[in-house]
Design a protein around this motif. Structure first.
Motif, PDB file in Angstrom:
ATOM      1  N   UNK A  18      66.126   7.206  30.263  1.00  0.00           N
ATOM      2  CA  UNK A  18      66.013   6.778  31.997  1.00  0.00           C
ATOM      3  C   UNK A  18      66.888   7.236  32.238  1.00  0.00           C
ATOM      4  N   UNK A  19      66.907   6.173  34.325  1.00  0.00           N
ATOM      5  CA  UNK A  19      68.037   7.243  35.194  1.00  0.00           C
ATOM      6  C   UNK A  19      68.264   5.855  36.006  1.00  0.00           C
ATOM      7  N   UNK A  20      68.328   5.139  34.974  1.00  0.00           N
ATOM      8  CA  UNK A  20      69.286   3.606  36.063  1.00  0.00           C
ATOM      9  C   UNK A  20      69.767   3.780  37.574  1.00  0.00           C
ATOM     10  N   UNK A  21      70.210   4.550  37.187  1.00  0.00           N
ATOM     11  CA  UNK A  21      71.131   5.398  38.597  1.00  0.00           C
ATOM     12  C   UNK A  21      70.117   5.513  40.008  1.00  0.00           C
ATOM     13  N   UNK A  22      69.113   6.135  39.523  1.00  0.00           N
ATOM     14  CA  UNK A  22      68.007   6.375  40.608  1.00  0.00           C
ATOM     15  C   UNK A  22      66.748   5.072  39.894  1.00  0.00           C
ATOM     16  N   UNK A  23      67.529   4.143  39.432  1.00  0.00           N
ATOM     17  CA  UNK A  23      66.153   2.749  39.570  1.00  0.00           C
ATOM     18  C   UNK A  23      64.476   3.152  38.469  1.00  0.00           C
ATOM     19  N   UNK A  24      65.313   4.705  37.449  1.00  0.00           N
ATOM     20  CA  UNK A  24      64.215   4.980  36.789  1.00  0.00           C
ATOM     21  C   UNK A  24      64.691   4.343  35.537  1.00  0.00           C
ATOM     22  N   UNK A  25      62.845   3.746  34.843  1.00  0.00           N
ATOM     23  CA  UNK A  25      63.500   2.703  33.983  1.00  0.00           C
ATOM     24  C   UNK A  25      63.515   3.186  32.537  1.00  0.00           C
ATOM     25  N   UNK A  26      64.892   2.978  31.313  1.00  0.00           N
ATOM     26  CA  UNK A  26      64.040   3.531  30.159  1.00  0.00           C
ATOM     27  C   UNK A  26      62.461   3.636  29.821  1.00  0.00           C
ATOM     28  N   UNK A  27      62.280   4.448  28.782  1.00  0.00           N
ATOM     29  CA  UNK A  27      60.859   4.633  28.065  1.00  0.00           C
ATOM     30  C   UNK A  27      59.855   5.362  29.263  1.00  0.00           C
ATOM     31  N   UNK A  28      60.500   5.849  30.368  1.00  0.00           N
ATOM     32  CA  UNK A  28      59.802   6.819  31.674  1.00  0.00           C
ATOM     33  C   UNK A  28      59.717   8.200  30.773  1.00  0.00           C
ATOM     34  N   UNK A  29      58.556   8.511  30.473  1.00  0.00           N
ATOM     35  CA  UNK A  29      58.664  10.430  30.876  1.00  0.00           C
ATOM     36  C   UNK A  29      59.680  10.938  31.708  1.00  0.00           C
ATOM     37  N   UNK A  30      59.224  12.385  31.420  1.00  0.00           N
ATOM     38  CA  UNK A  30      59.682  13.006  32.678  1.00  0.00           C
ATOM     39  C   UNK A  30      58.966  13.670  33.264  1.00  0.00           C
ATOM     40  N   UNK A  31      57.331  13.340  33.043  1.00  0.00           N
ATOM     41  CA  UNK A  31      56.238  13.913  33.836  1.00  0.00           C
ATOM     42  C   UNK A  31      55.576  12.488  34.903  1.00  0.00           C
ATOM     43  N   UNK A  32      56.251  11.576  34.276  1.00  0.00           N
ATOM     44  CA  UNK A  32      56.283  10.216  34.869  1.00  0.00           C
ATOM     45  C   UNK A  32      57.311  10.247  35.895  1.00  0.00           C
ATOM     46  N   UNK A  33      58.610  10.764  36.272  1.00  0.00           N
ATOM     47  CA  UNK A  33      59.486  10.644  36.986  1.00  0.00           C
ATOM     48  C   UNK A  33      58.887  10.545  38.521  1.00  0.00           C
ATOM     49  N   UNK A  34      58.908   9.714  38.774  1.00  0.00           N
ATOM     50  CA  UNK A  34      58.525  10.245  41.035  1.00  0.00           C
ATOM     51  C   UNK A  34      58.737  10.970  41.357  1.00  0.00           C
TER      52      UNK A  34
END
Length: 53
Positions: A18-34
């Protein structure tokens, strides 16, 4: 889930991490990025990423 690489700076988005610095949790696919997510290194948009081969 597949990794994507920034064509500008080479940062690799790994959905396992994921991208913890941007509050994206582990397991988030690229398509599901905010909406509005950008490369944490150079600020490039999702359109500047390509699927890692």
């Amino acid at each position: 889930m597949e990794k994507y690489i920034c064509s500008i700076c080479g940062y690799v988005y790994d959905p396992v991490e994921g991208d913890p610095e941007s509050s994206v949790p582990p397991g988030t696919s690229f398509a599901d990025l905010p909406e509005g997510w950008v490369c944490p290194v150079c600020g490039a948009g999702k359109e500047d990423f390509e699927k890692e081969s």
